[in-house]
Structures are given as structure tokens and as C-alpha cells.
Design a protein around this motif. Structure first.
Motif, PDB file in Angstrom:
ATOM      1  N   LEU A  52     -11.542 -11.914  37.299  1.00 29.42           N
ATOM      2  CA  LEU A  52     -11.943 -10.874  37.998  1.00 29.42           C
ATOM      3  C   LEU A  52     -13.169 -11.221  38.941  1.00 29.42           C
ATOM      4  O   LEU A  52     -13.209 -10.921  40.179  1.00 29.42           O
ATOM      5  N   GLN A  53     -14.191 -11.728  38.289  1.00 28.48           N
ATOM      6  CA  GLN A  53     -15.580 -12.075  39.027  1.00 28.48           C
ATOM      7  C   GLN A  53     -14.860 -13.169  40.023  1.00 28.48           C
ATOM      8  O   GLN A  53     -15.588 -12.839  41.410  1.00 28.48           O
ATOM      9  N   ALA A  54     -14.369 -14.087  39.881  1.00 24.99           N
ATOM     10  CA  ALA A  54     -13.969 -14.931  41.040  1.00 24.99           C
ATOM     11  C   ALA A  54     -13.245 -14.344  42.043  1.00 24.99           C
ATOM     12  O   ALA A  54     -13.505 -14.505  43.304  1.00 24.99           O
ATOM     13  N   CYS A  55     -12.371 -13.463  41.741  1.00 22.60           N
ATOM     14  CA  CYS A  55     -11.454 -12.747  42.724  1.00 22.60           C
ATOM     15  C   CYS A  55     -12.468 -11.700  43.529  1.00 22.60           C
ATOM     16  O   CYS A  55     -12.397 -11.695  44.867  1.00 22.60           O
ATOM     17  N   ILE A  56     -13.420 -11.060  43.043  1.00 26.85           N
ATOM     18  CA  ILE A  56     -14.375 -10.277  43.618  1.00 26.85           C
ATOM     19  C   ILE A  56     -15.135 -10.926  44.562  1.00 26.85           C
ATOM     20  O   ILE A  56     -15.388 -10.425  45.740  1.00 26.85           O
ATOM     21  N   TYR A  57     -15.791 -12.214  44.288  1.00 28.46           N
ATOM     22  CA  TYR A  57     -16.495 -12.946  44.840  1.00 28.46           C
ATOM     23  C   TYR A  57     -16.061 -13.409  46.309  1.00 28.46           C
ATOM     24  O   TYR A  57     -16.813 -13.438  47.417  1.00 28.46           O
ATOM     25  N   GLN A  58     -14.528 -13.478  46.402  1.00 29.82           N
ATOM     26  CA  GLN A  58     -14.291 -13.866  47.870  1.00 29.82           C
ATOM     27  C   GLN A  58     -13.501 -12.571  48.407  1.00 29.82           C
ATOM     28  O   GLN A  58     -12.473 -13.116  49.341  1.00 29.82           O
ATOM     29  N   GLY A  69      -0.405  -2.307  50.907  1.00 31.50           N
ATOM     30  CA  GLY A  69      -0.366  -2.589  49.127  1.00 31.50           C
ATOM     31  C   GLY A  69       0.618  -3.421  48.824  1.00 31.50           C
ATOM     32  O   GLY A  69       1.073  -3.201  47.693  1.00 31.50           O
ATOM     33  N   ARG A  70       1.390  -4.040  49.713  1.00 30.34           N
ATOM     34  CA  ARG A  70       2.587  -4.839  49.435  1.00 30.34           C
ATOM     35  C   ARG A  70       2.650  -5.711  48.347  1.00 30.34           C
ATOM     36  O   ARG A  70       3.474  -5.347  47.542  1.00 30.34           O
ATOM     37  N   ALA A  71       1.562  -6.550  48.145  1.00 25.26           N
ATOM     38  CA  ALA A  71       1.571  -7.382  47.057  1.00 25.26           C
ATOM     39  C   ALA A  71       1.543  -6.518  45.552  1.00 25.26           C
ATOM     40  O   ALA A  71       2.343  -6.974  44.722  1.00 25.26           O
ATOM     41  N   LEU A  72       0.844  -5.585  45.498  1.00 29.78           N
ATOM     42  CA  LEU A  72       0.656  -4.873  44.445  1.00 29.78           C
ATOM     43  C   LEU A  72       1.992  -3.964  44.156  1.00 29.78           C
ATOM     44  O   LEU A  72       2.235  -3.926  42.919  1.00 29.78           O
ATOM     45  N   LYS A  73       2.442  -3.235  45.184  1.00 26.00           N
ATOM     46  CA  LYS A  73       3.701  -2.692  45.003  1.00 26.00           C
ATOM     47  C   LYS A  73       5.035  -3.573  44.574  1.00 26.00           C
ATOM     48  O   LYS A  73       5.394  -3.362  43.657  1.00 26.00           O
ATOM     49  N   ASN A 251      -5.703   4.373  51.909  1.00 24.41           N
ATOM     50  CA  ASN A 251      -5.942   5.145  50.479  1.00 24.41           C
ATOM     51  C   ASN A 251      -6.457   4.447  49.472  1.00 24.41           C
ATOM     52  O   ASN A 251      -6.974   4.946  48.467  1.00 24.41           O
ATOM     53  N   VAL A 252      -5.993   3.149  49.299  1.00 29.18           N
ATOM     54  CA  VAL A 252      -6.210   2.089  48.153  1.00 29.18           C
ATOM     55  C   VAL A 252      -7.102   0.995  48.727  1.00 29.18           C
ATOM     56  O   VAL A 252      -6.592   0.291  49.394  1.00 29.18           O
ATOM     57  N   GLY A 253      -8.352   0.970  48.115  1.00 26.10           N
ATOM     58  CA  GLY A 253      -9.194   0.117  48.851  1.00 26.10           C
ATOM     59  C   GLY A 253      -8.867  -1.340  48.411  1.00 26.10           C
ATOM     60  O   GLY A 253      -8.078  -1.669  47.451  1.00 26.10           O
ATOM     61  N   VAL A 254      -9.534  -2.290  49.092  1.00 30.48           N
ATOM     62  CA  VAL A 254      -9.503  -3.864  48.789  1.00 30.48           C
ATOM     63  C   VAL A 254      -9.591  -4.177  47.310  1.00 30.48           C
ATOM     64  O   VAL A 254      -8.735  -4.604  46.589  1.00 30.48           O
ATOM     65  N   LEU A 255     -10.798  -3.807  46.782  1.00 32.79           N
ATOM     66  CA  LEU A 255     -11.167  -3.825  45.289  1.00 32.79           C
ATOM     67  C   LEU A 255     -10.103  -3.225  44.292  1.00 32.79           C
ATOM     68  O   LEU A 255      -9.541  -4.221  43.561  1.00 32.79           O
ATOM     69  N   PRO A 256      -9.853  -2.217  44.364  1.00 30.63           N
ATOM     70  CA  PRO A 256      -8.804  -1.607  43.769  1.00 30.63           C
ATOM     71  C   PRO A 256      -7.344  -2.358  43.686  1.00 30.63           C
ATOM     72  O   PRO A 256      -6.870  -2.605  42.631  1.00 30.63           O
ATOM     73  N   GLN A 257      -7.011  -2.680  44.972  1.00 27.92           N
ATOM     74  CA  GLN A 257      -5.907  -3.550  44.955  1.00 27.92           C
ATOM     75  C   GLN A 257      -5.873  -4.857  44.127  1.00 27.92           C
ATOM     76  O   GLN A 257      -5.012  -5.180  43.310  1.00 27.92           O
ATOM     77  N   LEU A 258      -7.019  -5.558  44.372  1.00 27.26           N
ATOM     78  CA  LEU A 258      -7.193  -6.743  43.931  1.00 27.26           C
ATOM     79  C   LEU A 258      -7.314  -6.907  42.364  1.00 27.26           C
ATOM     80  O   LEU A 258      -6.837  -7.706  41.606  1.00 27.26           O
ATOM     81  N   ALA A 260      -6.437  -4.321  40.209  1.00 28.82           N
ATOM     82  CA  ALA A 260      -5.246  -3.899  39.667  1.00 28.82           C
ATOM     83  C   ALA A 260      -3.991  -5.089  39.655  1.00 28.82           C
ATOM     84  O   ALA A 260      -3.648  -5.345  38.480  1.00 28.82           O
ATOM     85  N   GLU A 261      -3.959  -6.081  40.663  1.00 31.19           N
ATOM     86  CA  GLU A 261      -3.308  -7.470  40.750  1.00 31.19           C
ATOM     87  C   GLU A 261      -3.618  -8.150  39.461  1.00 31.19           C
ATOM     88  O   GLU A 261      -2.533  -8.702  38.880  1.00 31.19           O
ATOM     89  N   ILE A 262      -4.762  -8.516  39.294  1.00 33.55           N
ATOM     90  CA  ILE A 262      -4.945  -9.322  38.178  1.00 33.55           C
ATOM     91  C   ILE A 262      -4.845  -8.603  36.924  1.00 33.55           C
ATOM     92  O   ILE A 262      -4.367  -9.143  35.912  1.00 33.55           O
ATOM     93  N   LEU A 263      -5.355  -7.345  36.793  1.00 35.05           N
ATOM     94  CA  LEU A 263      -4.966  -6.596  35.532  1.00 35.05           C
ATOM     95  C   LEU A 263      -3.361  -6.574  35.302  1.00 35.05           C
ATOM     96  O   LEU A 263      -3.355  -6.763  33.787  1.00 35.05           O
ATOM     97  N   LEU A 264      -2.635  -6.622  35.985  1.00 33.62           N
ATOM     98  CA  LEU A 264      -1.297  -6.385  35.989  1.00 33.62           C
ATOM     99  C   LEU A 264      -0.573  -7.682  35.676  1.00 33.62           C
ATOM    100  O   LEU A 264       0.357  -7.802  34.853  1.00 33.62           O
ATOM    101  N   LYS A 265      -1.219  -8.740  35.873  1.00 38.73           N
ATOM    102  CA  LYS A 265      -1.086 -10.225  35.399  1.00 38.73           C
ATOM    103  C   LYS A 265      -1.009 -10.044  34.067  1.00 38.73           C
ATOM    104  O   LYS A 265      -0.452 -10.920  33.412  1.00 38.73           O
TER     105      LYS A 265
END
Ligand SMILES: *Cc1c(COP(=O)(O)O)cnc(C)c1O
Length: 361
Positions: A52-58, A69-73, A251-258, A260-265
């Protein structure tokens, strides 16, 4: 300028529905053992935190989020095994999606139907958007009163029906056959709200292909992401393409999308935590049932509803012990003397049950 003056200007301008509304109350919880809001008590493994940290950094937070929200959907569709004619609509929590559904279906003079007691936002959102609301009482064991619901459907022809499955605040799941009957008889859209799917045995997602008037709503809030604010509707593209027109573009921000993608992995990690919560739930239910003067209701969610002799006194005494749960006494008449406790960590559950034992002595 006096605040009186501003107040009277505001009161003269605001809609009556807004002036009459009681705000959704969230109690101050700092310093408490927090067992009031169905949050997941566990943290994440170190390896996931590092990811998560690495992902938020960039993360490109200078840019607007992907509006679709294509990737997350796609990731959610894969997890749910949705067929090609089905899609996902993302919301800033499922609360936002309830509001979107009401806005979409609220033709002049139309009605939203739900059961009572259930999730309070259905009624609250209907009220402030000017949609008629009908709440059909559950039976005393909190199961569906299907004949009464069918009669109400016939009488009011609701454009929208919400059923929380499992139900909040009662914790039980309704009989699937009864829900199917309601979907079959309803002329409006039926939304099955599966906020607690991770703790339950059954889902209506497999029925999406069967019923043209069914959508299933879920949230990740109860699965360890309450702070992200992320919910979704699963259903036919034909429905979701229309509803998507009402969704605010970002309606869904950059950080929640990113995030959530990691957590759902690591969905397996979260589901494992849900399993742990289910085990803790059955232990806590037994401990509650063993106390004199406590009636415990069966739960398929991550909370337990129980009744005591003087709920408000018990609630306040628990607060004195620094434990915050939910007092449902004074809300719906069927919830007289009822309290709702979220299943927490082992330590939190012990603190709660020991304090309660002390209080009821
Ligand atoms: C918690 C809850 C929601 C709202 O979830 P958010 O995604 O956090 O807005 C919706 N429905 C039910 C039944 C709930 O208990």
C-alpha cells in the motif's frame, strides 16, 4: 450579524423535508472500545501495508481519478464471477448508491418500500428526496411477514424495494424463498443490500440472471475498508448504464480506487478475517446467552442484537467502562430494550463481556 438572523433566513429558504430531518447521529468515540459501527477490528499484514505504501507513494493525486473506475470494476466482476452482460457501479459507500437509486426511480408520487426495523438510511433518503416511504413490520422473530409485504406491494405499487440481507440491526437473514416471492410479485426494482455478505451463507448474486427487476448492492465497509468509502451495485448492464448517468463523474477518488485494488488482490486475507469474526461471533453469542436477563438473537452478520431489562442503563454503564455499543432502545417499538454490539477482536470482546457481566450482577 446575529446567528438568529442567519437561522431565520436559512429556515425560510430550506425545504420542509430538510428542516424536519434529524441528522444521522454519530457519537463521539475517541478513547472508547469501539463496538458500535460494524468495523473490522483487525489490521493488515506487514507485507500488504508495504504494498500500500509503495502504491500511495506514486499515486497520481494531482490528477482526477479514472471516472469509470474500470480496473477496480473488472477486479470486482472477476471476484464475483459475473457474466458478460453484467456490470458493476461504484459508489462512495453504498449509502451514496441508495441515494442514487432513489433519485433514479423517484417518479412523482412513487413509493419506496422496506421492512422495519431495518437500515435507517432507506427511510431517511426517501424522506429528504420527497419519495413516499412504506415500512412493513417484520414478525416478532424478525423474519419477513411475506403476506403483509405482498399486500403492501399490491396497495402501494412501490417503484423501489430495499431488503437488507442479512438485515441490520437485527442480524438475521430472511428466508431466500420469501425474498424470491417478493422479487417475483414486485412490479418495481428490488435491491438486495448485502452489506454483510462476508459473514453470511447466502447471496442473491446468482439470481441476477433470473430476475430483470433485481440488483444486488454490497459495500467493503464491513470487510475492513470502512475508511475508504466504497460500495457497489452488481446487475445487468441495461440497468447500470442508465444509473451511471446519475453518478457524479469522480465519486470514487484516486486513493480509494488504488487501495481497494490492492486489498482485493488480498481478498483471501480479508475473508480469513471474516471467518475469524464469525467464530468470535458464535463464542460471544454463547457468552451473552449464558447471562441471566439477556435474550440473544441469531446473527449472520458481524454484530449481535440482544435484549436486556433496562437497555439504556446498561448502555450507559458500558460507556462508564469505556465501551461503546449501539443503543436501539427508543427507536423502533420492536427494538425496545435492545442493544447491538459489533463483534470485535478477542480482547475487545472479552472487555465487553466482562464489563457486561459486572453490570448485570
Ligand atoms: C453499513 C450498511 C450500509 C452502508 O455502508 P457504506 O458502504 O459504509 O455506506 C448499507 N446497508 C446496510 C444494511 C448497512 O448495514
Amino acid at each position: 450579524m446575529s446567528s438568529h438572523l442567519v437561522e431565520s433566513v436559512a429556515a425560510s429558504l430550506l425545504r420542509k423535508e430538510v428542516l424536519d430531518l434529524h441528522a444521522y447521529h454519530v457519537p463521539e468515540s475517541a478513547g472508547f472500545v469501539k463496538l458500535d459501527a460494524m468495523e473490522n477490528p483487525y489490521g493488515l499484514p506487514e507485507s500488504v501495508l508495504e504494498e500500500l505504501q509503495a502504491c500511495i507513494y506514486q499515486a497520481p493525486i494531482n490528477r482526477y481519478p479514472d471516472p469509470t473506475g474500470r480496473a477496480l470494476k473488472q477486479q470486482i466482476s472477476r471476484i464475483l464471477n459475473l457474466s458478460d452482460d453484467m456490470d458493476i457501479l461504484l459508489g462512495n459507500g453504498s449509502d451514496e448508491l441508495i441515494q442514487l437509486l432513489v433519485m433514479a426511480l423517484n417518479k412523482p408520487n412513487s413509493t419506496l418500500l422496506s421492512v422495519e426495523p431495518s437500515f435507517v438510511m432507506y427511510k431517511m433518503i426517501a424522506t429528504f428526496t420527497g419519495m413516499n416511504y412504506v415500512g412493513v413490520p417484520l414478525k416478532t422473530d424478525f423474519s419477513l411477514d411475506t403476506p403483509a409485504i405482498l399486500a403492501a406491494i399490491k396497495q402501494h405499487q412501490p417503484a423501489l424495494v430495499f431488503l437488507a440481507y442479512p438485515n441490520n440491526p437485527t442480524g438475521n437473514t430472511f428466508a431466500a424463498e420469501d425474498v424470491q416471492t417478493i422479487i417475483e410479485v414486485a412490479t418495481g426494482l428490488v435491491v438486495v443490500d448485502e452489506a454483510y455478505y462476508a459473514f453470511a451463507e447466502e447471496s442473491f448474486i446468482p439470481y441476477l440472471a433470473t430476475y430483470p427487476n433485481l440488483l444486488v448492492m454490497r459495500t467493503f465497509s464491513k470487510l475492513g475498508m470502512a475508511g475508504l468509502r466504497l460500495g457497489f451495485i452488481a446487475g445487468s448492464k441495461a440497468w447500470l448504464q442508465q444509473l451511471d448517468k446519475l453518478r457524479l463523474p469522480y465519486n470514487v477518488g484516486v486513493l480509494p480506487q488504488l487501495v481497494a485494488e490492492i486489498l482485493l488482490k488480498h481478498h483471501d486475507v480479508l475473508l480469513q478475517q471474516a471467518e475469524q469474526i464469525k467464530q468470535a461471533r458464535s463464542q460471544l453469542s454463547q457468552q451473552l446467552a449464558a447471562l441471566t436477563g439477556v435474550e440473544v438473537f441469531e446473527s449472520q452478520a458481524n454484530f449481535i442484537l440482544f435484549r436486556v431489562n433496562a437497555a439504556s442503563d446498561v448502555f450507559n454503564a458500558l460507556k462508564q467502562h469505556n465501551i461503546l455499543i449501539k443503543n436501539l432502545n427508543g427507536g423502533h417499538p420492536m427494538l425496545v430494550n435492545c442493544l447491538r454490539v459489533t463483534v470485535g477482536s478477542e480482547e475487545e470482546n472479552n472487555q465487553f463481556i466482562n464489563a457486561l457481566r459486572e453490570i448485570l450482577k
